[in-house]
Motif scaffolding. Sequence first.
Motif, mmCIF file in Angstrom:
data_model
loop_
_atom_site.group_PDB
_atom_site.id
_atom_site.type_symbol
_atom_site.label_atom_id
_atom_site.label_comp_id
_atom_site.label_asym_id
_atom_site.label_seq_id
_atom_site.Cartn_x
_atom_site.Cartn_y
_atom_site.Cartn_z
ATOM 1 N N PRO A 194 7.659 20.839 -1.080
ATOM 2 C CA PRO A 194 7.162 21.389 -2.343
ATOM 3 C C PRO A 194 7.715 20.694 -3.583
ATOM 4 C CG PRO A 194 8.785 22.859 -1.358
ATOM 5 C CD PRO A 194 8.482 21.807 -0.341
ATOM 6 N N GLU A 195 8.748 19.857 -3.397
ATOM 7 C CA GLU A 195 9.292 19.154 -4.558
ATOM 8 C C GLU A 195 8.357 18.060 -5.052
ATOM 9 O OE1 GLU A 195 10.696 16.774 -0.986
ATOM 10 O OE2 GLU A 195 10.367 18.880 -1.505
ATOM 11 N N LEU A 196 7.385 17.664 -4.219
ATOM 12 C CA LEU A 196 6.426 16.640 -4.622
ATOM 13 C C LEU A 196 5.374 17.243 -5.555
ATOM 14 C CD1 LEU A 196 5.850 14.857 -1.203
ATOM 15 C CD2 LEU A 196 7.244 14.041 -3.122
ATOM 16 N N SER A 197 4.955 16.458 -6.522
ATOM 17 C CA SER A 197 3.923 16.927 -7.443
ATOM 18 C C SER A 197 2.540 16.733 -6.825
ATOM 19 C CB SER A 197 4.001 16.166 -8.770
ATOM 20 O OG SER A 197 3.588 14.815 -8.591
ATOM 21 N N ARG A 198 1.593 17.448 -7.369
ATOM 22 C CA ARG A 198 0.208 17.289 -6.916
ATOM 23 C C ARG A 198 -0.269 15.856 -7.142
ATOM 24 N NH1 ARG A 198 -4.515 20.991 -9.571
ATOM 25 N NH2 ARG A 198 -6.257 19.558 -9.363
ATOM 26 N N ALA A 199 0.100 15.266 -8.252
ATOM 27 C CA ALA A 199 -0.321 13.894 -8.544
ATOM 28 C C ALA A 199 0.222 12.931 -7.500
ATOM 29 C CB ALA A 199 0.150 13.486 -9.943
ATOM 30 N N GLU A 200 1.465 13.132 -7.059
ATOM 31 C CA GLU A 200 2.049 12.245 -6.048
ATOM 32 C C GLU A 200 1.306 12.355 -4.727
ATOM 33 O OE1 GLU A 200 6.754 11.805 -6.733
ATOM 34 O OE2 GLU A 200 6.080 13.895 -6.675
ATOM 35 N N VAL A 201 1.000 13.589 -4.325
ATOM 36 C CA VAL A 201 0.308 13.793 -3.052
ATOM 37 C C VAL A 201 -1.106 13.237 -3.126
ATOM 38 C CG1 VAL A 201 -0.477 15.509 -1.381
ATOM 39 C CG2 VAL A 201 1.723 15.803 -2.523
ATOM 40 N N MET A 202 -1.778 13.440 -4.248
ATOM 41 C CA MET A 202 -3.119 12.900 -4.417
ATOM 42 C C MET A 202 -3.110 11.378 -4.342
ATOM 43 S SD MET A 202 -4.584 15.334 -7.488
ATOM 44 C CE MET A 202 -5.641 14.010 -8.024
ATOM 45 N N ARG A 203 -2.118 10.776 -4.958
ATOM 46 C CA ARG A 203 -2.029 9.309 -4.939
ATOM 47 C C ARG A 203 -1.829 8.799 -3.513
ATOM 48 N NH1 ARG A 203 0.878 8.974 -8.936
ATOM 49 N NH2 ARG A 203 2.938 9.026 -7.973
ATOM 50 N N LEU A 204 -0.978 9.479 -2.758
ATOM 51 C CA LEU A 204 -0.762 9.104 -1.358
ATOM 52 C C LEU A 204 -2.055 9.239 -0.555
ATOM 53 C CD1 LEU A 204 2.683 10.793 -0.631
ATOM 54 C CD2 LEU A 204 2.186 8.346 -0.475
ATOM 55 N N ALA A 205 -2.750 10.352 -0.748
ATOM 56 C CA ALA A 205 -3.986 10.592 -0.002
ATOM 57 C C ALA A 205 -5.030 9.533 -0.318
ATOM 58 C CB ALA A 205 -4.527 11.990 -0.319
ATOM 59 N N CYS A 206 -5.156 9.193 -1.590
ATOM 60 C CA CYS A 206 -6.160 8.199 -1.981
ATOM 61 C C CYS A 206 -5.788 6.808 -1.493
ATOM 62 C CB CYS A 206 -6.338 8.212 -3.500
ATOM 63 S SG CYS A 206 -7.152 9.697 -4.120
ATOM 64 N N ASP A 207 -4.502 6.456 -1.559
ATOM 65 C CA ASP A 207 -4.080 5.142 -1.074
ATOM 66 C C ASP A 207 -4.311 5.018 0.431
ATOM 67 O OD1 ASP A 207 -3.331 4.362 -3.581
ATOM 68 O OD2 ASP A 207 -1.181 4.693 -3.289
ATOM 69 N N LEU A 208 -3.969 6.067 1.180
ATOM 70 C CA LEU A 208 -4.164 6.038 2.628
ATOM 71 C C LEU A 208 -5.648 6.013 2.985
ATOM 72 C CD1 LEU A 208 -1.420 8.605 3.668
ATOM 73 C CD2 LEU A 208 -1.439 6.168 4.221
ATOM 74 N N GLY A 209 -6.431 6.816 2.279
ATOM 75 C CA GLY A 209 -7.864 6.853 2.564
ATOM 76 C C GLY A 209 -8.574 5.568 2.189
ATOM 77 N N TRP A 210 -8.205 5.007 1.041
ATOM 78 C CA TRP A 210 -8.888 3.805 0.555
ATOM 79 C C TRP A 210 -8.492 2.565 1.359
ATOM 80 C CZ3 TRP A 210 -13.019 3.004 -2.163
ATOM 81 C CH2 TRP A 210 -13.272 1.721 -2.675
ATOM 82 N N ASN A 211 -7.225 2.459 1.695
ATOM 83 C CA ASN A 211 -6.755 1.273 2.416
ATOM 84 C C ASN A 211 -6.878 1.411 3.917
ATOM 85 O OD1 ASN A 211 -5.758 -0.403 0.168
ATOM 86 N ND2 ASN A 211 -4.361 1.302 -0.156
ATOM 87 N N GLY A 212 -7.297 2.586 4.398
ATOM 88 C CA GLY A 212 -7.486 2.818 5.806
ATOM 89 C C GLY A 212 -8.962 2.918 6.158
ATOM 90 N N PRO A 213 -9.471 4.121 6.411
ATOM 91 C CA PRO A 213 -10.859 4.275 6.870
ATOM 92 C C PRO A 213 -11.905 3.728 5.909
ATOM 93 C CG PRO A 213 -9.859 6.415 6.355
ATOM 94 C CD PRO A 213 -8.765 5.423 6.383
ATOM 95 N N LEU A 214 -11.698 3.871 4.601
ATOM 96 C CA LEU A 214 -12.725 3.385 3.675
ATOM 97 C C LEU A 214 -12.756 1.866 3.594
ATOM 98 C CD1 LEU A 214 -12.647 6.008 0.781
ATOM 99 C CD2 LEU A 214 -14.401 5.655 2.525
ATOM 100 N N ARG A 215 -11.606 1.237 3.660
ATOM 101 C CA ARG A 215 -11.588 -0.241 3.644
ATOM 102 C C ARG A 215 -12.289 -0.780 4.890
ATOM 103 N NH1 ARG A 215 -9.117 -4.056 0.906
ATOM 104 N NH2 ARG A 215 -7.808 -2.550 -0.218
ATOM 105 N N ILE A 216 -12.054 -0.160 6.027
ATOM 106 C CA ILE A 216 -12.711 -0.588 7.262
ATOM 107 C C ILE A 216 -14.219 -0.359 7.169
ATOM 108 C CG2 ILE A 216 -12.947 -0.067 9.725
ATOM 109 C CD1 ILE A 216 -9.931 0.629 9.673
ATOM 110 N N LEU A 217 -14.598 0.778 6.579
ATOM 111 C CA LEU A 217 -16.018 1.121 6.515
ATOM 112 C C LEU A 217 -16.767 0.268 5.501
ATOM 113 C CD1 LEU A 217 -18.059 3.257 7.673
ATOM 114 C CD2 LEU A 217 -17.618 4.563 5.594
ATOM 115 N N LEU A 218 -16.185 0.117 4.309
ATOM 116 C CA LEU A 218 -16.879 -0.556 3.214
ATOM 117 C C LEU A 218 -16.677 -2.068 3.222
ATOM 118 C CD1 LEU A 218 -16.065 1.999 0.368
ATOM 119 C CD2 LEU A 218 -18.095 1.905 1.823
ATOM 120 N N GLY A 219 -15.646 -2.536 3.919
ATOM 121 C CA GLY A 219 -15.396 -3.964 3.986
ATOM 122 C C GLY A 219 -14.703 -4.518 2.766
#
Length: 205
Positions: A180-205
Amino acid sequence: MSDPTPTTRPRRLSRAARQEQLLTVAEQLFLTGGYEYTSIEDICRAAGITRPVVYDHYGSKEGIYLACVRRARVRYERDLTLAFEGTADPRRQLERSAEVYFGMVEDDPQRWLLFYSGVAVPPTGELGQRLQDLRLQTHLFVVAQLRQHAPTQPDIRLEAAAAALSGIFEQLGLWWLRRPELSRAEVMRLACDLGWNGPLRILLG
């Protein structure tokens, strides 16, 4: 002698209004007491109605819980649709998805756990299967959004990417509740970085 004042009777609710009332009452009870410890009698008492009324509208406690989950997921998909307005950029849509999703986790973690996380009710038996079916509807919503950005990709890859993105968001939500010490902005940034550099990068090329 004047006529006696007529007795005022409670206004009968329409079927749709009664269903909405029961869902609102049941949702609050599920949130405060948990699914397992909330009974049909609790719902009847809180709503001021009898058991046959609940059975007529939803059939059982399982039925009214499923209806609560369905209503919550419809609202979530509506909020995502509204968040996507004004942009067709996949990265921006991912960021807006994170804003909606982790906003739910931060604003009402108990409600998120109950209706979205998949941990409130064991995924077994008929109830577990029907909950999985509801989760599948949200999954197909994500697949439809991805198809707009990668129309030439086969369905199997779109479905896999949607499953991976959903898993990233859900697991980070559970992880955030332990950090809970993490901010919402930090968690959102992690989620977007993981999503964009993982499944979306593979999908979109």
